[in-house]
Write a protein that holds these residues in place. Structure first.
Motif, PDB file in Angstrom:
ATOM      1  N   GLY A 156     -25.180  22.620  24.991  1.00 21.61           N
ATOM      2  CA  GLY A 156     -23.771  22.950  24.908  1.00 21.61           C
ATOM      3  C   GLY A 156     -23.407  24.065  25.863  1.00 21.61           C
ATOM      4  N   GLN A 157     -24.271  24.317  26.808  1.00 18.43           N
ATOM      5  CA  GLN A 157     -24.023  25.354  27.811  1.00 18.43           C
ATOM      6  C   GLN A 157     -24.251  24.759  29.188  1.00 18.43           C
ATOM      7  OE1 GLN A 157     -25.259  29.061  28.233  1.00 18.43           O
ATOM      8  NE2 GLN A 157     -24.447  29.865  26.367  1.00 18.43           N
ATOM      9  N   PHE A 158     -23.516  25.248  30.126  1.00 22.37           N
ATOM     10  CA  PHE A 158     -23.621  24.649  31.440  1.00 22.37           C
ATOM     11  C   PHE A 158     -24.172  25.589  32.495  1.00 22.37           C
ATOM     12  CE2 PHE A 158     -20.127  22.827  29.088  1.00 22.37           C
ATOM     13  CZ  PHE A 158     -20.471  21.497  29.096  1.00 22.37           C
ATOM     14  N   ASN A 159     -24.236  26.841  32.166  1.00 23.26           N
ATOM     15  CA  ASN A 159     -24.664  27.814  33.152  1.00 23.26           C
ATOM     16  C   ASN A 159     -23.792  27.765  34.400  1.00 23.26           C
ATOM     17  OD1 ASN A 159     -26.657  28.636  31.454  1.00 23.26           O
ATOM     18  ND2 ASN A 159     -28.212  28.711  33.042  1.00 23.26           N
ATOM     19  N   THR A 160     -22.547  27.620  34.157  1.00 24.06           N
ATOM     20  CA  THR A 160     -21.607  27.565  35.270  1.00 24.06           C
ATOM     21  C   THR A 160     -20.353  28.350  34.914  1.00 24.06           C
ATOM     22  OG1 THR A 160     -22.383  25.386  35.974  1.00 24.06           O
ATOM     23  CG2 THR A 160     -20.201  26.036  36.678  1.00 24.06           C
ATOM     24  N   ILE A 161     -19.859  29.055  35.883  1.00 25.03           N
ATOM     25  CA  ILE A 161     -18.628  29.811  35.708  1.00 25.03           C
ATOM     26  C   ILE A 161     -17.574  29.204  36.621  1.00 25.03           C
ATOM     27  CG2 ILE A 161     -17.523  32.048  36.068  1.00 25.03           C
ATOM     28  CD1 ILE A 161     -20.294  33.305  35.611  1.00 25.03           C
ATOM     29  N   GLY A 162     -16.425  28.950  36.076  1.00 23.49           N
ATOM     30  CA  GLY A 162     -15.354  28.401  36.884  1.00 23.49           C
ATOM     31  C   GLY A 162     -14.526  29.514  37.506  1.00 23.49           C
ATOM     32  N   VAL A 163     -14.097  29.305  38.709  1.00 21.67           N
ATOM     33  CA  VAL A 163     -13.239  30.286  39.358  1.00 21.67           C
ATOM     34  C   VAL A 163     -11.963  29.583  39.817  1.00 21.67           C
ATOM     35  CG1 VAL A 163     -12.970  31.893  41.266  1.00 21.67           C
ATOM     36  CG2 VAL A 163     -15.174  31.676  40.139  1.00 21.67           C
ATOM     37  N   THR A 192     -22.472  35.408  44.217  1.00 22.73           N
ATOM     38  CA  THR A 192     -23.781  36.028  44.404  1.00 22.73           C
ATOM     39  C   THR A 192     -24.336  36.570  43.091  1.00 22.73           C
ATOM     40  OG1 THR A 192     -23.179  36.643  46.650  1.00 22.73           O
ATOM     41  CG2 THR A 192     -25.039  37.799  45.652  1.00 22.73           C
ATOM     42  N   HIS A 193     -23.496  37.290  42.385  1.00 18.97           N
ATOM     43  CA  HIS A 193     -23.996  37.864  41.138  1.00 18.97           C
ATOM     44  C   HIS A 193     -24.227  36.798  40.080  1.00 18.97           C
ATOM     45  CE1 HIS A 193     -22.431  41.655  42.953  1.00 18.97           C
ATOM     46  NE2 HIS A 193     -23.605  42.029  42.517  1.00 18.97           N
ATOM     47  N   ALA A 194     -23.375  35.815  40.085  1.00 22.25           N
ATOM     48  CA  ALA A 194     -23.571  34.734  39.118  1.00 22.25           C
ATOM     49  C   ALA A 194     -24.893  34.039  39.405  1.00 22.25           C
ATOM     50  CB  ALA A 194     -22.416  33.741  39.186  1.00 22.25           C
ATOM     51  N   ALA A 195     -25.148  33.803  40.664  1.00 18.47           N
ATOM     52  CA  ALA A 195     -26.391  33.125  41.040  1.00 18.47           C
ATOM     53  C   ALA A 195     -27.595  33.941  40.583  1.00 18.47           C
ATOM     54  CB  ALA A 195     -26.447  32.899  42.545  1.00 18.47           C
ATOM     55  N   ALA A 196     -27.477  35.246  40.715  1.00 18.61           N
ATOM     56  CA  ALA A 196     -28.586  36.098  40.311  1.00 18.61           C
ATOM     57  C   ALA A 196     -28.859  35.971  38.816  1.00 18.61           C
ATOM     58  CB  ALA A 196     -28.295  37.550  40.667  1.00 18.61           C
ATOM     59  N   GLU A 197     -27.867  35.598  38.076  1.00 16.88           N
ATOM     60  CA  GLU A 197     -28.034  35.454  36.631  1.00 16.88           C
ATOM     61  C   GLU A 197     -28.284  34.002  36.239  1.00 16.88           C
ATOM     62  OE1 GLU A 197     -27.950  37.842  34.390  1.00 16.88           O
ATOM     63  OE2 GLU A 197     -27.317  39.540  35.620  1.00 16.88           O
ATOM     64  N   GLY A 198     -28.483  33.191  37.217  1.00 18.56           N
ATOM     65  CA  GLY A 198     -28.754  31.799  36.913  1.00 18.56           C
ATOM     66  C   GLY A 198     -27.509  30.954  36.689  1.00 18.56           C
ATOM     67  N   TYR A 199     -26.386  31.474  37.082  1.00 20.84           N
ATOM     68  CA  TYR A 199     -25.160  30.709  36.931  1.00 20.84           C
ATOM     69  C   TYR A 199     -24.667  30.224  38.288  1.00 20.84           C
ATOM     70  CZ  TYR A 199     -24.461  31.782  32.032  1.00 20.84           C
ATOM     71  OH  TYR A 199     -24.591  31.838  30.672  1.00 20.84           O
ATOM     72  N   ALA A 200     -24.137  29.053  38.292  1.00 23.46           N
ATOM     73  CA  ALA A 200     -23.485  28.549  39.492  1.00 23.46           C
ATOM     74  C   ALA A 200     -21.994  28.757  39.304  1.00 23.46           C
ATOM     75  CB  ALA A 200     -23.776  27.072  39.674  1.00 23.46           C
ATOM     76  N   ILE A 201     -21.239  28.695  40.361  1.00 22.32           N
ATOM     77  CA  ILE A 201     -19.817  28.783  40.174  1.00 22.32           C
ATOM     78  C   ILE A 201     -19.129  27.538  40.702  1.00 22.32           C
ATOM     79  CG2 ILE A 201     -20.000  31.271  40.512  1.00 22.32           C
ATOM     80  CD1 ILE A 201     -18.048  30.816  42.849  1.00 22.32           C
ATOM     81  N   VAL A 223     -17.915  24.123  32.439  1.00 18.86           N
ATOM     82  CA  VAL A 223     -18.000  25.561  32.662  1.00 18.86           C
ATOM     83  C   VAL A 223     -18.061  26.309  31.335  1.00 18.86           C
ATOM     84  CG1 VAL A 223     -16.722  25.426  34.820  1.00 18.86           C
ATOM     85  CG2 VAL A 223     -15.497  25.875  32.699  1.00 18.86           C
ATOM     86  N   ASP A 224     -18.707  27.440  31.382  1.00 21.65           N
ATOM     87  CA  ASP A 224     -18.819  28.255  30.176  1.00 21.65           C
ATOM     88  C   ASP A 224     -17.766  29.341  30.129  1.00 21.65           C
ATOM     89  OD1 ASP A 224     -21.190  26.909  29.376  1.00 21.65           O
ATOM     90  OD2 ASP A 224     -22.252  28.033  30.907  1.00 21.65           O
ATOM     91  N   ALA A 225     -17.186  29.618  31.266  1.00 24.28           N
ATOM     92  CA  ALA A 225     -16.178  30.667  31.323  1.00 24.28           C
ATOM     93  C   ALA A 225     -15.346  30.472  32.572  1.00 24.28           C
ATOM     94  CB  ALA A 225     -16.842  32.041  31.354  1.00 24.28           C
ATOM     95  N   VAL A 226     -14.225  31.113  32.581  1.00 29.23           N
ATOM     96  CA  VAL A 226     -13.337  30.975  33.732  1.00 29.23           C
ATOM     97  C   VAL A 226     -12.930  32.352  34.218  1.00 29.23           C
ATOM     98  CG1 VAL A 226     -11.072  30.199  34.511  1.00 29.23           C
ATOM     99  CG2 VAL A 226     -12.429  28.742  33.006  1.00 29.23           C
ATOM    100  N   ILE A 227     -12.981  32.533  35.508  1.00 29.49           N
ATOM    101  CA  ILE A 227     -12.449  33.747  36.113  1.00 29.49           C
ATOM    102  C   ILE A 227     -11.228  33.308  36.914  1.00 29.49           C
ATOM    103  CG2 ILE A 227     -12.843  35.579  37.788  1.00 29.49           C
ATOM    104  CD1 ILE A 227     -15.825  35.413  37.089  1.00 29.49           C
ATOM    105  N   ALA A 228     -10.111  33.892  36.622  1.00 30.09           N
ATOM    106  CA  ALA A 228      -8.881  33.496  37.308  1.00 30.09           C
ATOM    107  C   ALA A 228      -8.453  34.616  38.239  1.00 30.09           C
ATOM    108  CB  ALA A 228      -7.794  33.203  36.294  1.00 30.09           C
TER     109      ALA A 228
END
Lengths: 403, 403
Positions: free
Chosen positions: B123-130, B149-158, B183-188
DNA sequence: CCGAGTAATGTTTACGTAAACATGATCCCG
DNA sequence: CGGGATCATGTTTACGTAAACATTACTCGG
């Protein structure tokens, strides 16, 4: 409190799905009815901040389901989940009243298809991966933007992996990550040398398109026509009457830089002009400034072609500081046509790159590959450039020797 | 602990995923032995271009397996797929010889975990939407890069969704798409007014962080400290002895622009100085140029604060064309500190924004939300700015009235 | 008025992974 | 030397979706 849920079900005590499925309401009853009169539900159509803010803890029953699945919709609508699937995908063969009922249930529960499940089922992700070195350069960011826009128009999302330090290891790592990520294809916007010895291993069926590289023998490449752009720049200066043209290069490791330098040299040679030594730059305004300082000391220099606009900017400042007027004494041409270049002092004559078109073609190629199910043959797709003539170029000063 | 790695387990010299599956070696025989002597396979260590090139259609057997699953690896290694899973995730409790065998099988088949299945399971995607309006501005692209870059360092793709035309409908559409995406979260990264009446509905558990907005009462906001930056710029000019400071604004619709203008005005008022009319701009060098033309006709104007560097660039050009020297007659301050600004003529004094830090904090907040499983309380996280003093500012000319 | 045909909907299953539970083997200590 | 503890591994199951197949109910022609 608890609440908000993510998928990390458990932890909040929730029996998550524990409470069992239990498909009462066998369809023995009346699958029909159509009366979707459930308007009196408590959740208002649109809370101010959306569900994202309130997390879900306010759901009355206390037993909130984390994620709304087809089964939930099906239960509420009194149909099978397969019917929900059909409605969801717009398949024919669902009677109107049923469809309405399903749609109403979807709305009420806020159903969203689960893309992970869908991807698992189909083996497709509708996502394109983009690997690139840096977003800092205008060119890259504009290209990425175009890629994202066009991909979105086709129903594809893009996943970005930037490479902070451009080593082959990092490139390899990025490709590996892409292989594990949910992508159907990869677009790599990287300098050629980084691909040189890397043997890219992606899962079968994941396609690749490369930008900014001459790997046309191995990959599908899309790129600006660097050589022609450089040729136009040099020809423009020669046509104005300059005897020859100096050149500030980009970094040696850049394919685009090499390509522009090669074309600069070739154009001069074709015209039978002397080829002055190239001044090394690294794309930065600072390096252009350094080159400009050196050039200001060359009395014979009346025309300079900078491999990009930022170096041209540094060049302009150096020349200005040394009292060499542009274009009176020295003409300057850049490359890229960044938006600011029209407002340099003086406005810069430069080679316009159509980054949007590059992005567009990348997406087109990649989608063609995905849809055909096979890689398009290696080859290079060149996007034309055009010269933007502004005020930084003019004929050489009278004192300068005509050719 | 062990094996931090997310997916990127051993990708050593993977023979891509060899052609053909061929599962001989039923595990009936000896599951033990550890003799991983399968070195003699035919596929060479690393084909030049990787599997990506051949797309897969040329696989002899005709019915090629697209994806290598755990079951495939398990069969080859003579273990159960659960054991493969354990090895894959670095779980303890797998004896070394078994682990080796599984790893060998993975290598041989070119196994990659299927992120879709994983996402479905977790139920997690390890992805952050922008979501963002445009990558064209330096600020946005640098912020996105930092996020990636920081997301990648934490194992997340964007995953990126650009909005071509900034209407509320499009913003809503982007959020909706995000809701369907994995996506697990969104940055707007969008202007505040676009969020005003949009009621964002995301699936429960998808968190939101907003940049460039004052929606701190409703969302978690991360932003540059616009007000303080503007104040520093204005104070710097006043401290140099200027009687007052003119201002070229950004677009009215921009929160950042409003914020800078407000701080400009407030700082002048605090100091008891007259507040000249603000000149409207739209971030573009062109609008700065227009403002500069107007300002060149104001004899009393000795200091200008432009709301961004590009407008400052246009301003510089206009002043230069009108023969007003900078900083001799007029001082100019910008905002952003884009890399080029140090090479303007003259080098621009400007307010440095730490875009990288903004991106970093966005990721940090978002990850905290994901991990805690709950939205962090609304609030605003301000990243400080610093003034870069270069050569475009100086005390006012002697003729100008001192305060 | 019957049976073939078709339209609408339901049931089963597979996709790849990993938690939960189950099993069998080994070890250790009283 | 017996029995529980521990360890390595296997088996079952669920995640959400949708294709494939199955089952109704209805239509229509003869």
């Amino acid at each position: 409190m608890e609440a908000v849920n993510r998928g990390d079900r458990e932890q909040t005590g929730t029996p998550t799905n524990g409470d069992v499925r239990r498909d009462d309401r066998g369809q023995a009853g009346t699958p029909v009815g159509g009366n979707a009169q459930r308007g009196d539900r408590e959740h208002p159509g649109s809370p101010i901040s959306g569900s994202a803010q309130r997390g879900g803890s306010d759901i009355p029953g206390g037993r909130r389901k984390q994620r709304v699945s087809m089964a939930d919709v099906a239960k509420l609508a009194g149909v099978s989940s397969q019917t929900v699937s059909r409605v969801s995908n717009g398949h024919p063969g669902v009677i109107d009243s049923t469809r309405e009922q399903v749609l109403a249930a979807m709305r009420e529960l806020g159903y969203r298809p689960n893309s992970a499940a869908r991807a698992l089922r189909y083996g497709q992700f509708n996502t394109i991966g983009v690997i690139l070195f840096s977003l800092a350069s205008t060119g890259n960011s504009r290209t990425v933007e175009a890629i994202a826009t066009h991909a979105a128009a086709e129903g594809y999302a893009i996943t970005l992996i930037p490479i902070d330090v451009p080593t082959q290891d990092n490139v390899l790592g990025a490709f590996t990550r892409m292989g594990e990520l949910a992508v159907d294809a990869v677009i790599a916007i990287i300098e050629i040398y980084l691909l040189d010895t890397v043997s890219v291993t992606l899962p079968p069926g994941v396609h690749v398109v490369v930008v900014d590289s001459d790997a046309g023998d191995r990959y599908s490449v899309v790129d600006t026509n660097q050589a022609d752009g450089a040729r136009q720049a040099v020809r423009h200066l020669l046509d104005l009457g300059h005897r020859t043209v100096w050149h500030v290069t980009g970094p040696r490791t850049s394919y685009a830089a090499q390509s522009r330098a090669r074309a600069w040299r070739a154009t001069l040679e074709e015209a039978g002009r002397p080829v002055p030594p190239a001044l090394p730059g690294d794309w930065s305004a600072e390096s252009g400034y350094a080159a400009g300082l050196a050039l200001a000391g060359e009395p014979g220099c009346t025309a300079v072609f900078a491999a990009n606009d930022q170096m041209a900017l540094g060049l302009l400042r150096a020349l200005h500081e040394r009292g060499r007027t542009v274009p009176g004494e020295v003409s300057v041409v850049g490359f890229d046509d960044i938006p600011d270049s029209a407002y340099f002092v003086p406005p810069l004559t430069t080679v316009h790159q159509d980054f949007a078109e590059v992005g567009r073609r990348c997406v087109r190629q990649v989608l063609a590959q995905i849809r055909d199910g096979k890689s398009s043959p290696p080859g290079t797709d060149l996007v034309p450039t055009s010269l933007m003539v502004r005020r930084s170029t003019a004929p050489p000063p009278a004192s300068a020797p005509a050719p």
